[in-house]
Write an enzyme that holds these catalytic residues in place. Sequence first.
Site, PDB file in Angstrom:
ATOM      1  N   ASN A   6      36.221   3.286 -35.454  1.00 59.83           N
ATOM      2  CA  ASN A   6      35.085   3.473 -34.549  1.00 59.83           C
ATOM      3  C   ASN A   6      34.263   2.174 -34.512  1.00 59.83           C
ATOM      4  OD1 ASN A   6      32.334   4.009 -33.789  1.00 59.83           O
ATOM      5  ND2 ASN A   6      32.744   6.188 -33.970  1.00 59.83           N
ATOM      6  N   ASP A  50      31.436   1.647 -32.667  1.00 59.29           N
ATOM      7  CA  ASP A  50      30.076   1.864 -32.136  1.00 59.29           C
ATOM      8  C   ASP A  50      29.059   0.866 -32.700  1.00 59.29           C
ATOM      9  OD1 ASP A  50      31.036   4.086 -30.845  1.00 59.29           O
ATOM     10  OD2 ASP A  50      29.978   5.551 -32.088  1.00 59.29           O
ATOM     11  N   HIS A  51      29.157   0.605 -34.016  1.00 60.05           N
ATOM     12  CA  HIS A  51      28.088  -0.176 -34.637  1.00 60.05           C
ATOM     13  C   HIS A  51      28.175  -1.680 -34.367  1.00 60.05           C
ATOM     14  CE1 HIS A  51      26.232   3.332 -35.986  1.00 60.05           C
ATOM     15  NE2 HIS A  51      27.248   3.709 -36.731  1.00 60.05           N
ATOM     16  N   ARG A  89      19.540  -6.773 -29.583  1.00 61.67           N
ATOM     17  CA  ARG A  89      18.967  -7.912 -28.855  1.00 61.67           C
ATOM     18  C   ARG A  89      19.179  -7.799 -27.344  1.00 61.67           C
ATOM     19  NH1 ARG A  89      18.069 -12.575 -32.258  1.00 61.67           N
ATOM     20  NH2 ARG A  89      17.035 -11.619 -34.023  1.00 61.67           N
ATOM     21  N   HIS A 116      31.788   6.272 -29.132  1.00 59.57           N
ATOM     22  CA  HIS A 116      30.978   7.429 -28.734  1.00 59.57           C
ATOM     23  C   HIS A 116      30.025   6.963 -27.641  1.00 59.57           C
ATOM     24  CE1 HIS A 116      28.110  10.896 -30.228  1.00 59.57           C
ATOM     25  NE2 HIS A 116      28.317  10.926 -28.929  1.00 59.57           N
ATOM     26  N   ARG A 150      27.096   7.768 -25.845  1.00 58.98           N
ATOM     27  CA  ARG A 150      25.993   8.727 -25.964  1.00 58.98           C
ATOM     28  C   ARG A 150      25.200   8.806 -24.672  1.00 58.98           C
ATOM     29  NH1 ARG A 150      23.500  10.701 -30.482  1.00 58.98           N
ATOM     30  NH2 ARG A 150      24.759  10.577 -32.349  1.00 58.98           N
ATOM     31  N   ARG A 184      22.629   4.341 -26.616  1.00 56.24           N
ATOM     32  CA  ARG A 184      21.987   3.513 -27.646  1.00 56.24           C
ATOM     33  C   ARG A 184      22.898   2.414 -28.177  1.00 56.24           C
ATOM     34  NH1 ARG A 184      21.391   7.803 -32.541  1.00 56.24           N
ATOM     35  NH2 ARG A 184      20.429   8.999 -30.890  1.00 56.24           N
ATOM     36  N   GLU A 243      34.504   9.788 -27.917  1.00 55.31           N
ATOM     37  CA  GLU A 243      33.662  10.886 -28.409  1.00 55.31           C
ATOM     38  C   GLU A 243      32.576  11.109 -27.382  1.00 55.31           C
ATOM     39  OE1 GLU A 243      31.955   9.897 -32.160  1.00 55.31           O
ATOM     40  OE2 GLU A 243      33.874   9.797 -33.174  1.00 55.31           O
ATOM     41  N   THR A 280      22.784   9.786 -36.344  1.00 52.86           N
ATOM     42  CA  THR A 280      24.215   9.866 -36.100  1.00 52.86           C
ATOM     43  C   THR A 280      24.556  11.347 -35.961  1.00 52.86           C
ATOM     44  OG1 THR A 280      26.410   9.287 -36.992  1.00 52.86           O
ATOM     45  CG2 THR A 280      24.709   9.852 -38.601  1.00 52.86           C
ATOM     46  N   THR A 281      25.794  11.658 -35.568  1.00 50.15           N
ATOM     47  CA  THR A 281      26.165  13.058 -35.373  1.00 50.15           C
ATOM     48  C   THR A 281      25.908  13.835 -36.668  1.00 50.15           C
ATOM     49  OG1 THR A 281      27.928  12.160 -33.997  1.00 50.15           O
ATOM     50  CG2 THR A 281      27.991  14.514 -34.430  1.00 50.15           C
ATOM     51  N   GLU A 319      38.808  17.778 -35.201  1.00 53.43           N
ATOM     52  CA  GLU A 319      38.414  16.771 -36.178  1.00 53.43           C
ATOM     53  C   GLU A 319      37.503  17.468 -37.171  1.00 53.43           C
ATOM     54  OE1 GLU A 319      36.960  12.912 -34.830  1.00 53.43           O
ATOM     55  OE2 GLU A 319      35.839  12.707 -36.704  1.00 53.43           O
ATOM     56  N   HIS A 321      33.701  11.215 -40.512  1.00 53.93           N
ATOM     57  CA  HIS A 321      32.237  11.123 -40.627  1.00 53.93           C
ATOM     58  C   HIS A 321      31.832  10.826 -42.064  1.00 53.93           C
ATOM     59  CE1 HIS A 321      28.024  11.347 -39.786  1.00 53.93           C
ATOM     60  NE2 HIS A 321      28.360  11.332 -38.505  1.00 53.93           N
ATOM     61  N   GLY A 322      31.303   9.626 -42.235  1.00 55.15           N
ATOM     62  CA  GLY A 322      30.777   9.234 -43.538  1.00 55.15           C
ATOM     63  C   GLY A 322      31.807   8.707 -44.525  1.00 55.15           C
ATOM     64  N   GLY A 331      34.094   4.550 -39.066  1.00 55.49           N
ATOM     65  CA  GLY A 331      33.353   3.489 -38.395  1.00 55.49           C
ATOM     66  C   GLY A 331      32.429   2.721 -39.308  1.00 55.49           C
TER      67      GLY A 331
HETATM   68  N1  PXP Z   1      33.880  11.241 -36.184  1.00 56.05           N
HETATM   69  C1  PXP Z   1      32.853  11.613 -35.400  1.00 56.05           C
HETATM   70  C2  PXP Z   1      33.012  12.825 -34.547  1.00 56.05           C
HETATM   71  C3  PXP Z   1      31.655  10.869 -35.348  1.00 56.05           C
HETATM   72  O1  PXP Z   1      30.648  11.269 -34.558  1.00 56.05           O
HETATM   73  C4  PXP Z   1      31.554   9.703 -36.127  1.00 56.05           C
HETATM   74  C5  PXP Z   1      30.318   8.873 -36.046  1.00 56.05           C
HETATM   75  O2  PXP Z   1      30.205   8.314 -34.783  1.00 56.05           O
HETATM   76  C6  PXP Z   1      32.657   9.338 -36.941  1.00 56.05           C
HETATM   77  C7  PXP Z   1      33.788  10.137 -36.961  1.00 56.05           C
HETATM   78  C8  PXP Z   1      32.638   8.107 -37.772  1.00 56.05           C
HETATM   79  O3  PXP Z   1      31.686   8.257 -38.772  1.00 56.05           O
HETATM   80  P1  PXP Z   1      31.297   6.983 -39.648  1.00 56.05           P
HETATM   81  O4  PXP Z   1      30.719   5.960 -38.724  1.00 56.05           O
HETATM   82  O5  PXP Z   1      30.311   7.542 -40.623  1.00 56.05           O
HETATM   83  O6  PXP Z   1      32.569   6.506 -40.303  1.00 56.05           O
END
Ligand code: PXP
Length: 240
Positions: A7, A9-10, A18, A44, A46, A50, A71, A101-102, A152, A192-193, A214
Amino acid sequence: MAKLAVNVDHIATLRQARRKINYPDPVTAAMAAETAGADGIVVHLREDRRHIQERDVRILRQMVQTKLILEMASTSEMLGIALDIKPNLVTLVPEKREELTTEGGLDIITHFNTVKESVKHLQNGGIKVSIFIDPDLDQIKTAHKMDADMIEIHTGAFCDATTEIEKEKQFAKIVDAAKIASKLKLGVNAGHGLGYSSIKRFKGLNEIDEFSIGHSIIARATISGMEQAVRDMVEIIKNL
Ligand code: PXP
């Protein structure tokens, strides 16, 4: 062997900090992730935009060679975007504007009709659908009932547990969920996490097809690239 979807996203979070600049680009990060062996790229999009922008998803669709996983919340705006861009997989997630976050799995028992409709629309458009749910038997049975291609499993409660007893309790739920989903012939992803330590607990849990990770990967990338980044700037300044 389980697969890894990365992922990015970050990377976009850093760019959006910026607003007026166009780096770092999540597309470039996705290319690097694929070169390093990622089996898929996750973003993702959103509602509040963001981090990931629609432009990112469109360019990723052209560039990603493995598979693109989008996502998104189960809304008509997002369905329109997904059906237009056609990612390889959509993961339906809950979304709240105020969350960092989710925060939990999608409650598909409460939102049965809306989610079922979304699953059908996306599948009719040729897109596979996964649903992000807590490791809960009734949620899994409901995902099966609405003909999702996969689920998932939300691993957040396991990753956030602060005691060994709580960790093992949460992990047992994930094991049961993965086994039941697999028996129902649902594909099984998890995420997630997850980090470089917590992922090790999954050894031997062969029902999980793919991990979606991610934050921990992006965090490590910023630190492991730090020395080179500073060396590059020192070198330029030395030669001014
Ligand atoms: N799966 C889903 C459905 C998520 O929403 C996220 C966070 O965007 C992740 C996985 C990845 O989580 P993490 O960034 O904590 O690894």
